[in-house]
Every structure is written in structure tokens, then in C-alpha cells.
Design a protein around this motif. Structure first.
Motif, PDB file in Angstrom:
ATOM      1  N   GLU A  45       1.100  -1.331   0.102  1.00 30.73           N
ATOM      2  CA  GLU A  45       0.272  -0.263  -0.188  1.00 30.73           C
ATOM      3  C   GLU A  45       0.488   1.415  -0.232  1.00 30.73           C
ATOM      4  O   GLU A  45       1.679   1.307   1.034  1.00 30.73           O
ATOM      5  CB  GLU A  45      -1.422  -0.074   1.251  1.00 30.73           C
ATOM      6  CG  GLU A  45      -2.083   0.752   1.760  1.00 30.73           C
ATOM      7  CD  GLU A  45      -2.767   1.154   0.715  1.00 30.73           C
ATOM      8  OE1 GLU A  45      -3.984   2.165   0.134  1.00 30.73           O
ATOM      9  OE2 GLU A  45      -3.057  -0.094  -0.467  1.00 30.73           O
ATOM     10  N   TYR A  77     -16.376   0.681  -3.891  1.00 31.81           N
ATOM     11  CA  TYR A  77     -15.738  -0.004  -3.510  1.00 31.81           C
ATOM     12  C   TYR A  77     -14.526   0.537  -3.432  1.00 31.81           C
ATOM     13  O   TYR A  77     -14.133   1.982  -3.555  1.00 31.81           O
ATOM     14  CB  TYR A  77     -14.905  -0.451  -5.000  1.00 31.81           C
ATOM     15  CG  TYR A  77     -15.832  -1.293  -6.147  1.00 31.81           C
ATOM     16  CD1 TYR A  77     -16.331  -2.614  -6.230  1.00 31.81           C
ATOM     17  CD2 TYR A  77     -17.342  -0.954  -6.310  1.00 31.81           C
ATOM     18  CE1 TYR A  77     -16.822  -3.591  -6.002  1.00 31.81           C
ATOM     19  CE2 TYR A  77     -18.333  -2.101  -6.962  1.00 31.81           C
ATOM     20  CZ  TYR A  77     -17.949  -3.245  -6.707  1.00 31.81           C
ATOM     21  OH  TYR A  77     -19.009  -4.443  -7.313  1.00 31.81           O
ATOM     22  N   GLU A  79     -10.760   2.003  -3.128  1.00 36.29           N
ATOM     23  CA  GLU A  79      -9.682   2.224  -3.744  1.00 36.29           C
ATOM     24  C   GLU A  79      -8.408   2.038  -3.264  1.00 36.29           C
ATOM     25  O   GLU A  79      -8.186   3.229  -1.557  1.00 36.29           O
ATOM     26  CB  GLU A  79      -9.669   4.412  -4.153  1.00 36.29           C
ATOM     27  CG  GLU A  79     -10.980   4.406  -4.944  1.00 36.29           C
ATOM     28  CD  GLU A  79     -10.858   5.622  -5.956  1.00 36.29           C
ATOM     29  OE1 GLU A  79     -10.068   5.934  -6.772  1.00 36.29           O
ATOM     30  OE2 GLU A  79     -11.379   5.830  -5.362  1.00 36.29           O
ATOM     31  N   HIS A  81      -4.168   2.271  -3.068  1.00 36.34           N
ATOM     32  CA  HIS A  81      -3.088   3.933  -2.834  1.00 36.34           C
ATOM     33  C   HIS A  81      -4.053   4.940  -2.662  1.00 36.34           C
ATOM     34  O   HIS A  81      -3.529   5.618  -2.588  1.00 36.34           O
ATOM     35  CB  HIS A  81      -2.414   3.502  -4.320  1.00 36.34           C
ATOM     36  CG  HIS A  81      -1.739   2.503  -4.091  1.00 36.34           C
ATOM     37  ND1 HIS A  81      -0.942   1.469  -2.961  1.00 36.34           N
ATOM     38  CD2 HIS A  81      -1.893   1.721  -5.435  1.00 36.34           C
ATOM     39  CE1 HIS A  81      -1.027   0.451  -4.057  1.00 36.34           C
ATOM     40  NE2 HIS A  81      -1.802   0.354  -5.001  1.00 36.34           N
ATOM     41  N   GLY A  83      -6.667   6.556  -3.667  1.00 36.28           N
ATOM     42  CA  GLY A  83      -6.955   6.954  -4.745  1.00 36.28           C
ATOM     43  C   GLY A  83      -5.707   7.596  -5.887  1.00 36.28           C
ATOM     44  O   GLY A  83      -5.794   8.451  -7.131  1.00 36.28           O
ATOM     45  N   THR A  85      -3.416   7.734  -8.727  1.00 40.51           N
ATOM     46  CA  THR A  85      -3.660   7.907  -9.860  1.00 40.51           C
ATOM     47  C   THR A  85      -2.357   7.068 -11.347  1.00 40.51           C
ATOM     48  O   THR A  85      -1.370   6.993 -10.016  1.00 40.51           O
ATOM     49  CB  THR A  85      -3.165   9.267 -11.170  1.00 40.51           C
ATOM     50  OG1 THR A  85      -1.753   9.276 -10.822  1.00 40.51           O
ATOM     51  CG2 THR A  85      -4.265  10.035 -10.734  1.00 40.51           C
ATOM     52  N   GLN A  89       1.189   6.190  -9.338  1.00 40.74           N
ATOM     53  CA  GLN A  89       1.889   4.877  -8.543  1.00 40.74           C
ATOM     54  C   GLN A  89       3.503   4.078  -8.735  1.00 40.74           C
ATOM     55  O   GLN A  89       4.042   3.995  -8.410  1.00 40.74           O
ATOM     56  CB  GLN A  89       0.750   3.817  -8.813  1.00 40.74           C
ATOM     57  CG  GLN A  89      -0.567   3.747  -8.182  1.00 40.74           C
ATOM     58  CD  GLN A  89      -1.533   2.905  -8.652  1.00 40.74           C
ATOM     59  OE1 GLN A  89      -1.106   1.677  -9.000  1.00 40.74           O
ATOM     60  NE2 GLN A  89      -3.100   3.857  -8.579  1.00 40.74           N
TER      61      GLN A  89
END
Length: 667
Positions: A45, A77, A79, A81, A83, A85, A89
Motif C-alpha cells: 500500500e 469499492y 480504492e 493507494h 486513489g 493515479t 503509483q
């Protein structure tokens, strides 16, 4: 691969303010190759990894501004990390890999408490600037071992301020609340006597041992701030794992069977106004004993009294009957015709667990549950996560804080009603309706080809009006089995050999399982508590339990409840946090009366009225507070008496200090 640590006690400063019963002084050395590290980073994470690396390396430059996690509001649901992008990431993984290489190459295996400025900087990045809010920051630092201003533990000691004064607290209950109370009192040096009606510690987690029992909240958010275990095997812990944790906390705290008077129940507590003390009558092995205490802290739980509805002919049924909390393991379900009454949290776990074992399964449903998608509900933590928790200093603590931070807001926005919304009673707002549609689409996929089940699977009330369950597909799979039937037209009568449904059909049944929940509004039952002027607390409440922050009640001085009225978190929050804060507030209140040389302190009625008006206002604005919604969150007066309607950070603010104007100090 199995990773495990044997945590050593944390080295503390002179005040012992940074205690954690699971603190690890030194982590195993990182010896893995770059390729192996790259594989671990790929499954980490990312905000958690970068925060833990910044702390371990004492280098906040890796927390690049462009990598601040967006933290969008939670939807149906989760997300990953926060959220981030795809581009964020990718960059975060590059930074994370470089950080792990530095940990390995520099041989960094431990982290001490952070400098204040660095702790604040990491928290600000970690939370997208939300930590600038006083309550938000206060709650996060309550949970973060590495924060120099971690709060929770008393910054005073009884012997230093009491000057030989006699003061003893009675703790009632040895479950989660009782453990929190005992730990916070012990830290402050306050003497206590601890009783528990059962034969052991663990509370609800030894009582509930039905098939399939496990957490329906992420494991890493379900632990004490002073006992942060980081090697949990499951993402949603099985019941026995939670019980083992509580037993281990009990041992690590230095307690044993002599610390608690097991098999001892509190029958009655009566306040003696002349001395400002409580006369407590307890029952042990059939013998009553009356003792005097200066204060009482109750940790008897909310969901402890099973609720079993009554039907005609119930006592004539010749088969086995059991409530989920009173599971009879001597009853063999193999090949039996079984009826499960209820479709709430316990039924959701029991039905899939026994579906392949029984010959016929009848599920009696009054109202369908809304369920949150959780693909990993039954999954192990996984090898990569085990490695990160085991070898990256305090990754597990930052991961726990990540879960905590996400729970502060949680899905409150989905539960909040929108003025003028025309979609009621199916939904209460645009966000609520969008959530409803997303989950309905999931149901349509799960029950494809079974329109009969889809018709009864979609709830007829707004999402979050009742407790939402965790959905990894096993519930739908169990209902789809050829020997399973969902009965939605009611149960009207028992016969010696079975049940009669609402349309008159007779079902032959061998076993009836009551997954019918509890009586959560019956606070402190069946204890008799008599306060000032001979007023009994249940008479004072009249069936509508109210308390300041769920803790104190007018006319009942020095009585402190943990997990009292209006402290439950249902779409946001954390059980342990709410319990700990109540215990900490009680310790602060005791300090106030000691330094003022008072016998006791008694909440003023107008202080309670103001607080309840604020809490009610919040609840009326939520899904569960709408007049057309029927939910166990409400008592018989249709008032929401179970739920905290705000952020948990608001509870941190409310319990941060004892307002002297809210109390009468009895001399």
C-alpha cells in the motif's frame, strides 16, 4: 513464507508515555535482492510504504508533493493507494524501491519516536493536509506510537497528587472495554478492583463462537492503540484470532487470573451521598458481598443480551434451538434440516459456513442486508504484506494508522440525507442513490438467472440505514444452492416437528438457529444502579438511555460507562478508539475531583441536554435517523440511541478535556 516477530518491550522515556505492548525494538535485517524488493513494493500500500520509509530513514524528501494521496470519499469499492493515479503509483514504486534499498544497505532496523516537526510533516502528507484539523490530528496522534505527542496515557500519577487519599475504582467486565479501562487506570496508578461475570476474559469474542465468526471490519483497525499487533494472519480476523489477541494483551499487560475476580457479577450499586462512594453488591458462587468504591467503570458491552422473538408453539418444538451467541457445539448439523432466522451480521457468516453441511437450509428473512464488496473477506494477509510488516520498521503501525484515518470520515457522506431529495424512501441523497445502484448491479450479477432470489436480495430501505455487511460472494452462493430456500413471508408458528410460514406452509425442521441479534437499548441491564436521592438509573432513563459522550449521567456521580449510548460507529469510526477515549475521559474526571478535593463529580442535566440535542441533530440528518426507517439503531421511542453520527475526530475533541462547568463537584 511465514514471517513472525517476537516483539520486545518498548524502551520508554521517564514518563513511559510511548508504551505499546507490541512495540518492536529491532526488526530483522533486510537481505533480499533488488528484484525481490521490487516484488514486495509492487504489492505494498504505497502511501503506507512511503510514510514508513520517511520515518525510518528520517528523510521526508521522499514524500514528494506530487505523490500526496488524493483520498477521495469512500464508495462501494475500496480504492487502493488512497486513489493515487497510475502515474503517481509508478513514481511511488520507484521511490519506495529506493527507500527499501537504503534501509537494506544502511542496515536500518529500528525507529525511535520522531521529532515533532517530522511527525507533523509526515502526517500532513499522509492525510492530504487533513491533519491540520485539531480533532483529526488529535485522533491520529492518539494512535501513532512514533508521535512525540501521542495522547491517551495519563500524564499524571495517583500517588503524586492524592497524598494518601483512598480511592478505588470498580471495573465491571473483562472484555474489550474492561481491558481498556484497566490499562488506563494502571497507567495512572489508580487502584482498581476488576470483576467479570464469566470465567474468562474476552467478552463477546469468547461468547460468540458460531461457525464462520470473524470480524466484518479490517483487522488492522481492530486493536488497542496501546497494543498494536502487526502480524495478523487474516485481513478480516477469525473470531478465535481476536480472542487470542485479547488474551495475549491481558498477559502482556502483566495481569493474570488473580487480577480479575472471575465468576463475579455486579448485582447492585448504590451511591452513598454522605461519603460520596458507591456500595457495590456482587455475587460470587452464590454468595453476595457488599464493598465500597469511590468510582465505577462499566464495560459490559452493547451487544450482549440475546434477543429471541417469541412465536406460538416455540416450547413444543422437539428439535434443537440456539442463539448465535449461545452456540451448542454438541448439535451435529450434518445432514440436518436447518432454519436460520435472521439475515443480519451473524446470519451472513453462519449461513455460508454451514450451507454445504446441511441437507435443507431455510433462511427466514425479514429485511435484506446491504453488503459492501470485499473480495478479500476470507483471505490471508499474504506473503508480501507479511514481509512488509515483519521487516520494514513500523510499516504495520503506519498501515494501522492508514486504516484508522480512512475510518474517520468513512462513508458518512453516503449516509447523510440530502434536503429535498425525492428518491426517498429508497435512498436519501445522490451519493446514497449512486451507492444503491452500484450495489444493485453487483446483486444482479450474483443472482443472474435467479430472479426469485434477486427480488428478495435487494433491500427496500436506503443503504447504511442498517449495518452493512462484507460481501465476497459467499452469501449469494449459499442462497443459490439447490437445498437452500429464502423465506420472506414470515414465520407464524412452531410445531413439534418444524415451522409454519406466513403463507401457511409447514416446513419439517431439525434445528432452529436464532440469528436475531441483541437488545442493544438495554444498557446496564440487569444491574440495579441507585444514584442520588434514591433514583434508579433505568427509571431515570425510562427506556431512553442517554449519557454525555456515552460516559456520564446526571444523578449518578463517579459512574463512567464505556461504549455507552450513542457511541457506536456504523459507517465511520473505530470501536477500540471510542472505548479508549471513554476510559481516558473517566481518568481525567477522576483527576479533576482529586485535585479539587471533591468526593465526586456529577454531570449537570443541562450539560447532558445540550450534548444530546447535538447528537440527535446529527442522527436525524443521517440515513438511520429518517422517520420512515426501521432499524435496531433506534429505541422504542424511535430515537437513535446507539449511533455516533459524526466523525470520530469529533469524539476525540469532546473527550479531550472535562469541562468544569458541565459538572457539580460534591464536597
Amino acid at each position: 513464507m511465514t514471517m513472525s516477530l517476537t516483539p520486545a518491550p518498548k524502551s520508554t522515556d521517564a514518563e513511559g508515555r510511548f508504551g505499546d505492548l507490541y512495540w518492536v525494538d529491532e526488526y530483522p535485517a533486510i537481505t533480499e535482492s533488488d528484484d525481490e524488493l521490487r516484488a514486495f513494493v509492487a504489492r505494498a500500500e504505497l502511501p503506507v510504504l512511503l510514510a514508513s520509509l520517511a520515518a525510518a530513514l528520517r528523510d521526508t524528501s521522499i514524500l514528494e508533493p506530487g505523490l500526496v494521496p488524493p483520498l477521495p470519499p469512500m464508495g462501494p469499492y475500496l480504492e487502493m493507494h488512497g486513489g493515487m493515479t497510475p502515474a503517481q503509483q509508478e513514481r511511488a514504486r520507484e521511490v519506495g524501491l529506493a527507500g527499501l534499498q537504503r534501509l537494506r544497505d544502511d542496515g536500518i532496523r529500528s525507529v525511535d519516536v520522531l521529532p515533532q516537526e517530522m511527525a507533523d510533516e509526515i502526517l500532513a502528507w499522509f492525510t492530504g493536509g487533513r491533519s491540520h484539523d485539531a480533532g483529526y490530528a488529535g485522533q491520529l496522534k492518539h494512535e501513532l506510537d512514533l508521535a512525540p505527542d501521542k495522547n491517551g496515557q495519563a500524564d499524571w500519577n495517583f500517588d503524586d497528587i492524592a497524598e494518601g487519599r483512598e480511592f478505588e475504582v470498580l471495573i465491571v467486565g473483562a472484555g474489550i472495554s474492561g481491558i481498556a479501562a484497566a490499562w488506563r487506570l494502571q497507567e495512572a496508578g489508580l487502584p482498581f478492583t476488576w470483576i467479570e461475570g464469566a470465567h474468562r476474559t474476552g467478552g463477546t469474542w469468547w461468547k460468540n463462537n458460531y461457525p464462520g465468526v470473524r470480524l466484518d471490519t479490517p483487522t488492522y483497525g481492530y486493536s488497542f492503540s496501546f497494543a498494536q499487533r502487526t502480524d495478523w494472519p487474516h485481513q478480516f480476523a477469525q473470531g478465535h484470532e481476536v480472542l487470542e489477541y485479547l488474551e495475549e494483551v491481558f498477559t502482556r499487560a502483566g495481569w493474570n487470573d488473580d487480577t480479575v475476580e472471575f465468576g463475579t457479577k455486579l448485582l447492585k450499586a448504590e451511591f452513598d451521598e454522605a461519603s460520596g462512594t458507591w456500595l457495590a453488591t456482587t455475587l460470587t458462587d452464590g454468595k453476595e458481598t457488599t464493598r465500597r468504591f469511590q468510582a465505577i467503570m462499566t464495560g459490559v458491552g452493547q451487544l450482549d443480551h440475546p434477543m429471541i422473538p417469541e412465536w406460538p408453539g416455540q416450547d413444543t418444538f422437539r428439535g434443537a434451538q440456539m442463539h448465535s451467541q449461545e452456540w451448542n457445539h454438541d448439535v451435529d448439523l450434518a445432514g440436518k434440516r436447518v432454519a436460520v432466522i435472521g439475515t443480519g451480521a451473524s446470519a451472513y457468516q453462519i449461513v455460508p459456513a454451514i450451507a454445504d453441511e446441511v441437507s435443507e437450509l431455510y433462511v427466514f428473512q425479514r429485511s435484506a442486508p446491504w453488503m459492501l464488496p470485499a473480495a478479500t473477506y476470507h483471505d490471508l494477509v499474504g506473503e508480501s504484506a507479511e514481509w512488509l510488516h515483519a521487516k520494514v520498521p513500523h510499516y504495520g503501525h503506519w498501515f494501522r494508522l492508514w486504516v484508522t484515518a480512512g475510518g474517520i470520515d468513512g462513508r458518512l457522506h453516503i449516509a447523510k440525507a440530502e434536503d429535498g431529495w425525492t428518491g426517498a424512501p429508497a435512498s436519501v441523497s445522490r451519493a446514497n442513490e449512486d451507492f444503491r445502484q452500484a450495489i444493485t448491479e453487483r446483486y444482479e450479477q450474483q443472482y443472474e438467472g435467479r430472479p426469485d432470489l434477486l427480488d428478495v436480495a435487494i433491500p427496500n430501505y436506503p443503504p447504511s440505514a442498517k449495518r452493512m455487511l462484507r460481501d465476497n460472494g459467499v452469501w449469494a452462493a449459499a442462497l443459490r444452492k439447490p437445498h437452500t430456500r429464502v423465506i420472506s413471508n414470515g414465520l407464524v408458528e412452531f410445531t413439534p416437528d418444524g415451522l409454519i410460514t406466513g403463507d401457511g406452509e409447514k416446513l419439517d425442521v431439525d434445528v432452529v438457529i436464532y440469528a436475531t441479534g441483541f437488545r442493544p437499548s438495554d444498557y446496564l441491564d440487569p444491574i440495579e444502579i441507585v444514584g442520588r436521592g434514591g433514583l434508579e438509573i433505568h427509571d431515570y432513563w425510562g427506556g431512553d438511555a442517554k449519557a454525555f459522550a456515552g460516559i456520564t449521567v446526571p444523578n449518578f456521580p463517579n459512574l463512567f460507562m464505556l461504549l455507552g449510548p450513542n457511541t457506536g460507529g456504523v459507517v465511520a469510526g473505530g470501536l477500540h478508539f471510542m472505548i479508549e477515549r471513554a476510559a481516558e475521559y473517566a481518568v481525567k474526571a477522576i483527576r479533576e475531583l482529586i485535585v479539587r478535593d471533591a468526593k465526586a463529580l456529577d454531570l449537570k442535566q443541562d450539560a447532558l441536554d445540550r450534548h444530546i440535542a447535538w447528537v440527535d441533530e446529527g442522527n436525524y440528518a443521517m440515513t438511520w435517523g429518517q422517520p420512515y426507517v426501521k432499524t435496531w439503531y433506534k429505541n422504542r421511542f424511535n430515537r437513535v440511541s446507539q449511533v455516533w453520527p459524526y466523525r470520530t475526530s469529533e469524539y476525540w475533541l469532546v473527550t479531550e478535556q472535562v469541562n468544569e462547568n458541565d459538572y457539580e463537584f460534591l464536597k
